[in-house]
Structures are given as structure tokens and as C-alpha cells.
Write a protein that holds these residues in place. Structure first.
Motif, short mmCIF file in Angstrom:
data_model
loop_
_atom_site.label_atom_id
_atom_site.label_comp_id
_atom_site.label_asym_id
_atom_site.label_seq_id
_atom_site.Cartn_x
_atom_site.Cartn_y
_atom_site.Cartn_z
N LEU A 1 6.88 -5.52 4.81
CA LEU A 1 5.43 -5.27 4.77
C LEU A 1 5.09 -4.26 3.67
CD1 LEU A 1 2.57 -5.53 6.08
CD2 LEU A 1 3.20 -3.53 7.47
N ILE A 2 4.06 -4.56 2.91
CA ILE A 2 3.44 -3.60 2.00
C ILE A 2 2.08 -3.27 2.59
CG2 ILE A 2 2.53 -3.17 -0.31
CD1 ILE A 2 4.62 -5.04 -1.44
N ASN A 3 1.93 -2.04 3.06
CA ASN A 3 0.69 -1.62 3.72
C ASN A 3 -0.21 -0.93 2.71
OD1 ASN A 3 -1.35 -0.53 5.27
ND2 ASN A 3 -0.01 0.17 6.91
N ILE A 4 -1.22 -1.62 2.26
CA ILE A 4 -2.18 -1.08 1.30
C ILE A 4 -3.58 -1.13 1.92
CG2 ILE A 4 -0.99 -1.29 -0.91
CD1 ILE A 4 -1.80 -4.13 -1.11
N SER A 5 -3.61 -0.77 3.21
CA SER A 5 -4.87 -0.84 3.95
C SER A 5 -5.58 0.51 4.04
CB SER A 5 -4.61 -1.35 5.37
OG SER A 5 -3.81 -0.45 6.11
N GLN A 6 -4.85 1.61 4.02
CA GLN A 6 -5.45 2.92 4.28
C GLN A 6 -5.22 3.88 3.12
OE1 GLN A 6 -3.96 5.01 7.76
NE2 GLN A 6 -5.87 6.12 8.01
N ALA A 7 -6.24 4.68 2.84
CA ALA A 7 -6.17 5.64 1.74
C ALA A 7 -5.62 6.96 2.25
CB ALA A 7 -7.55 5.84 1.14
N ALA A 8 -4.33 7.05 2.35
CA ALA A 8 -3.74 8.28 2.86
C ALA A 8 -2.36 8.48 2.25
CB ALA A 8 -3.61 8.23 4.38
N PRO A 9 -2.06 9.70 1.78
CA PRO A 9 -0.70 9.97 1.29
C PRO A 9 0.32 9.71 2.39
CG PRO A 9 -2.19 11.77 0.74
CD PRO A 9 -2.93 10.88 1.69
N VAL A 10 1.46 9.18 2.03
CA VAL A 10 2.49 8.86 3.02
C VAL A 10 3.66 9.82 2.96
CG1 VAL A 10 1.85 6.43 3.13
CG2 VAL A 10 3.54 7.18 1.44
N GLU A 11 3.65 10.75 2.01
CA GLU A 11 4.73 11.73 1.88
C GLU A 11 4.27 13.10 2.35
OE1 GLU A 11 6.00 11.63 -2.16
OE2 GLU A 11 6.82 9.60 -2.03
N SER A 12 5.21 13.98 2.64
CA SER A 12 4.90 15.33 3.11
C SER A 12 4.34 16.19 1.98
CB SER A 12 6.16 15.99 3.67
OG SER A 12 6.68 15.28 4.77
N PRO A 13 3.66 17.27 2.32
CA PRO A 13 3.23 18.22 1.28
C PRO A 13 4.44 18.79 0.55
CG PRO A 13 2.16 18.68 3.39
CD PRO A 13 3.24 17.68 3.67
N PRO A 14 4.23 19.37 -0.63
CA PRO A 14 5.35 19.96 -1.37
C PRO A 14 5.99 21.10 -0.56
CG PRO A 14 3.26 20.57 -2.36
CD PRO A 14 2.96 19.50 -1.37
N SER B 1 0.81 -12.47 7.50
CA SER B 1 1.92 -13.31 7.96
C SER B 1 2.58 -14.09 6.83
CB SER B 1 1.43 -14.28 9.03
OG SER B 1 0.36 -15.08 8.55
N GLU B 2 1.81 -14.45 5.78
CA GLU B 2 2.34 -15.32 4.73
C GLU B 2 2.79 -14.58 3.48
OE1 GLU B 2 -0.18 -18.74 4.00
OE2 GLU B 2 -0.95 -18.66 6.06
N ALA B 3 2.35 -13.33 3.31
CA ALA B 3 2.74 -12.57 2.12
C ALA B 3 3.19 -11.16 2.45
CB ALA B 3 1.58 -12.52 1.12
N SER B 4 3.17 -10.78 3.71
CA SER B 4 3.54 -9.42 4.15
C SER B 4 2.72 -8.36 3.43
CB SER B 4 5.04 -9.18 3.93
OG SER B 4 5.82 -10.11 4.63
N LEU B 5 1.42 -8.62 3.29
CA LEU B 5 0.49 -7.68 2.67
C LEU B 5 -0.60 -7.33 3.68
CD1 LEU B 5 -0.06 -9.34 -0.84
CD2 LEU B 5 1.37 -7.34 -0.33
N LEU B 6 -0.84 -6.04 3.90
CA LEU B 6 -1.92 -5.61 4.78
C LEU B 6 -2.99 -4.93 3.94
CD1 LEU B 6 -3.05 -5.33 7.65
CD2 LEU B 6 -1.88 -3.12 7.81
N MET B 7 -4.15 -5.59 3.84
CA MET B 7 -5.29 -5.06 3.10
C MET B 7 -6.53 -5.18 3.97
SD MET B 7 -4.47 -6.71 -0.69
CE MET B 7 -4.54 -8.43 -0.16
N LEU B 8 -7.60 -4.53 3.58
CA LEU B 8 -8.83 -4.59 4.35
C LEU B 8 -9.85 -5.52 3.69
CD1 LEU B 8 -9.47 -0.90 5.49
CD2 LEU B 8 -8.11 -2.69 6.57
N PRO B 9 -10.46 -6.39 4.48
CA PRO B 9 -11.44 -7.34 3.94
C PRO B 9 -12.78 -6.67 3.65
CG PRO B 9 -11.29 -7.60 6.31
CD PRO B 9 -10.22 -6.61 5.92
N GLY B 10 -13.51 -7.24 2.71
CA GLY B 10 -14.83 -6.73 2.36
C GLY B 10 -15.82 -6.80 3.50
N THR B 11 -15.55 -7.64 4.50
CA THR B 11 -16.44 -7.71 5.66
C THR B 11 -16.51 -6.38 6.39
OG1 THR B 11 -14.56 -8.61 6.91
CG2 THR B 11 -16.16 -10.18 6.03
#
Length: 392
Positions: free
Chosen positions: A35-48, A344-354
Motif C-alpha cells: 500500500l502507498i498511503n497518500i491520503s493524509q497530509a501528515a509527516p510520518v517520521e519523528s521530529p529531529p 484494491s487494484e493498485a494499492s493506492l489510497l487517495m481522497l476523492p474530490g467528492t
């Protein structure tokens, strides 16, 4: 018997990110196509490390870090925001004109509670940030959509035609979520003048200001010595310093407005997280060079997105910047159905314009938001490979 629900709450759409995550239930992603999760605008790594050490030191050695603090935030952090905003925007911002909140969403809810109640109206450009719309819905405030049109830059002249005697505010997000576009300074000035002429508040959400591609200040709003009679600026420390879980945001507004905001904050959270504020203050004072590197990386990913869509001629890139690309897909099915298939068909999670347009919007059915800041350039390349291979 279930007790009655607040009708406005019951009629409000569910949180889009949580709704999209439910699409993952029962889906098995093959090892060769995770899965490539490109649905949410949030850093996924810890602070420095330095910031984490500052948090740890405060947790271990600062007894005040575990107590209630001032409702409007730590004076040192408020003063730092005022100082840096004055330097960055070239105007004058006082400590008394800043407040710290439990994240930028709370900042929006707090200031909106001082402006509008049930039956009032607020103008939001479309595509809009869905949490803004959700809060207005729950409060019984009517959201008046302002189509941003080509280029996704809203026009003050078009907004003027939507103002009624119930209008209380206009909300702008720049760099934009979900569109990614950076509003020109003259656009913000035109909206300021419009709001001032009609006695409205102009709320400018600058959550993504640290990733603006332009050099110098993004607008001249704080150069106006009377900025506080109209402007309310919102900010989040979550993105620049990777403090998403610590929930630290900021409001810059008149001291009189913040006196009213304090009432809201005291009844919701009493005070912002002490540890989160300590981390934000340390970040502001010590991480300018590090944040510049983060910005450079985001701009590189933005460039990769722009280049990638040039190789997908059937797709249309509507806007790209900060954390987001906003696109128009080429398929006959609506974007919400398409995004579920892409899971399910491309393992991509994005948000629809709806999720970013009024119900039934034809534009929303053709649009998708991609939160590209969540993946590196290799992940972006893989995203495009999968989109090119997808047979809609």
C-alpha cells in the motif's frame, strides 16, 4: 432506546480520512505491491533528535510541563510567534495578538465560534478543506461555496456577489489544502479589502506556509497597521516540526478577539499541551536550517509530481504545491468509486474530490487529492507507474 442526536451533528459528513481508512478493511496487498498511503497530509517520521531531547528533558525535569498552563498558551511561545511573524511579514505583531491552540483545527473552531452561529453564513472557496466545512455544518452555520475556477485561485469579485446580511467571514487557505496552489499577494489583499468594506473577518489558514515555494513574504497583510480589524491568521506547528501528535497550533488576531477565543479554549481543553508547546518553541528557536531542508525536500517532491503528470496526458494537474497535488482523472466513474478501486487494484489510497466539493458537484466527481509529502521520490515514481498501468 437511543437518545436523540443533535440534528446538525447527525447531518455532518463523517471525517474523510477515517472514512478512507475503512476502505482498507479486508484488502490484502500483495508483497510486490504494498500500500502507498497518500491520503493524509501528515509527516510520518519523528521530529529531529534535538527536539525529541528537548521534549524528554522537559518531561523529566520540568514539573510545570505536567500542569495546566495559561489558556492562551505559554507566554514565551506567544512572544516567539509574534517576533518571527513580525520579521517574516514585515509588520507588527504583538504577543497579546497571538494565542496557542491544540492544533490548527481547534484554532479554526475557536475563532469561528467568536464569529458565527446557527443561521449565519461563511464563504469557503471550493475545493475546500473538509474539516472547515464539517465544523460549520455541526454549528448550523451555512457554508457558501465559492468556486475557485481555473488555476484554483478564488476571486474577490466573485466572492462579493455571494455576500448577504448573514455573511460573517471568508476563509482562505494558502498554500491551499487540497489544491496545493499558492495564492498571490494581490489576491489576499483584494479579499482583505472586500472583507473590510463589508465588516467581515478574513481568516487565512497558513498551515503550510513553511513549504511555500516563493522567496520572501507571501503577502503584505501584516504591513497594514490596522490588520487586526479584519485579519485572523491560523498556523500549525505539526508540519514544519513533525509535531502532529502533540497538537500545537496558533491564532494571530486582535487582542479583543483572543479575549473571546479564551472562553472557547477554556471550555474545550483548558490549555494547550505543555510538552507540545515546549517542543514548538524549541523548534522555532533552533530548527530554521533544518526546516529549510524539509522545505527543499518537499519542493523536490513537488517537482517530481509535476514531471510525473506530464507523462500521463489523460490526467489533468489542476494544482500542485505544499503537500498536495489536485488532479482531474480521465475515467467515466466518479472519483469516490475510482479511489475505492485504486485501493484494491493498485494499492493506492487517495481522497476523492467528492470530499472537497459540495454534495453532487460534477467537479468533485472528476477530482482527486494526492498528499505526496507522505512519500519519497521513489514512492512518487511508483505511484505514477501504478496509475499508468491502471485500466479504469
Amino acid at each position: 432506546m437511543i437518545t436523540p442526536l443533535n440534528p446538525a451533528m447527525a447531518a455532518t459528513d463523517p471525517p474523510p480520512v477515517m472514512e478512507a481508512r475503512r476502505w482498507l478493511a479486508g484488502v490484502n496487498f500483495p508483497p510486490e505491491r504494498p500500500l502507498i498511503n497518500i491520503s493524509q497530509a501528515a509527516p510520518v517520521e519523528s521530529p529531529p533528535l534535538g527536539l525529541r531531547q528537548a521534549l524528554a528533558d522537559a518531561a523529566l525535569n520540568n514539573p510545570d510541563a505536567h500542569l495546566y498552563g495559561p489558556v492562551l498558551g505559554l507566554p514565551a511561545l506567544r512572544a516567539e510567534v509574534a517576533k518571527q511573524w513580525s520579521q517574516a511579514y514585515g509588520g507588527t505583531v504583538l504577543e497579546s495578538q497571538t494565542a496557542i491552540t491544540q492544533g490548527c483545527n481547534q484554532a479554526f473552531c475557536a475563532v469561528m465560534s467568536t464569529l458565527a452561529g446557527a443561521g449565519d453564513e461563511v464563504i469557503l472557496p471550493t475545493p475546500w478543506y473538509f474539516n472547515h466545512k464539517m465544523w460549520l455544518d455541526m454549528q448550523g452555520v451555512k457554508t457558501v461555496p465559492l468556486s475557485a475556477g481555473p488555476g484554483l485561485i478564488p476571486e474577490a469579485g466573485a466572492a462579493a456577489r455571494l455576500i448577504t446580511d448573514r455573511t460573517r467571514a471568508i476563509v482562505l487557505v494558502s498554500p491551499n489544502n487540497p489544491g496545493g496552489v499558492e495564492y498571490p499577494a494581490e489576491t489576499l489583499t483584494a479579499f482583505r479589502d472586500l472583507c473590510r468594506a463589508h465588516g467581515l473577518a478574513l481568516i487565512v489558514d497558513e498551515t503550510y506556509r513553511d513549504f511555500d515555494s516563493r522567496s520572501g513574504r507571501a503577502h503584505d497583510l501584516f504591513l497594514d497597521p490596522d490588520w487586526h480589524d479584519t485579519l485572523i491568521q491560523l498556523y500549525s506547528f505539526s508540519k514544519a516540526y513533525r509535531l502532529t501528535g502533540h497538537r500545537v497550533g496558533a491564532v494571530t488576531a486582535s487582542a479583543e478577539r483572543l479575549f473571546q477565543v479564551e472562553k472557547f479554549l477554556d471550555t474545550v481543553a483548558i490549555c494547550p499541551s505543555q510538552l507540545g508547546q515546549i517542543g514548538a518553541l524549541w523548534g522555532m528557536q533552533n530548527l530554521a536550517q533544518w526546516v529549510a531542508g524539509e522545505r527543499a525536500e518537499i519542493l523536490a517532491r513537488r517537482s517530481a509530481m509535476v514531471s510525473g503528470f506530464s507523462a500521463l496526458p489523460d490526467w489533468k494537474l489542476l494544482g500542485c504545491g505544499a503537500y498536495f497535488a489536485y488532479v482531474e482523472h480521465p475515467y467515466p466513474l466518479a472519483s469516490d468509486a475510482l479511489c475505492k478501486r485504486l485501493v484494491s487494484e493498485a494499492s493506492l489510497l487517495m481522497l476523492p474530490g467528492t470530499m472537497f466539493q459540495p454534495e453532487g458537484s460534477a467537479d468533485g466527481k472528476r477530482q482527486i487529492r494526492i498528499a505526496f509529502a507522505n512519500v519519497d521520490q521513489a514512492g512518487i515514481a511508483e505511484t505514477f507507474r501504478r496509475l499508468a498501468a491502471f485500466k479504469g
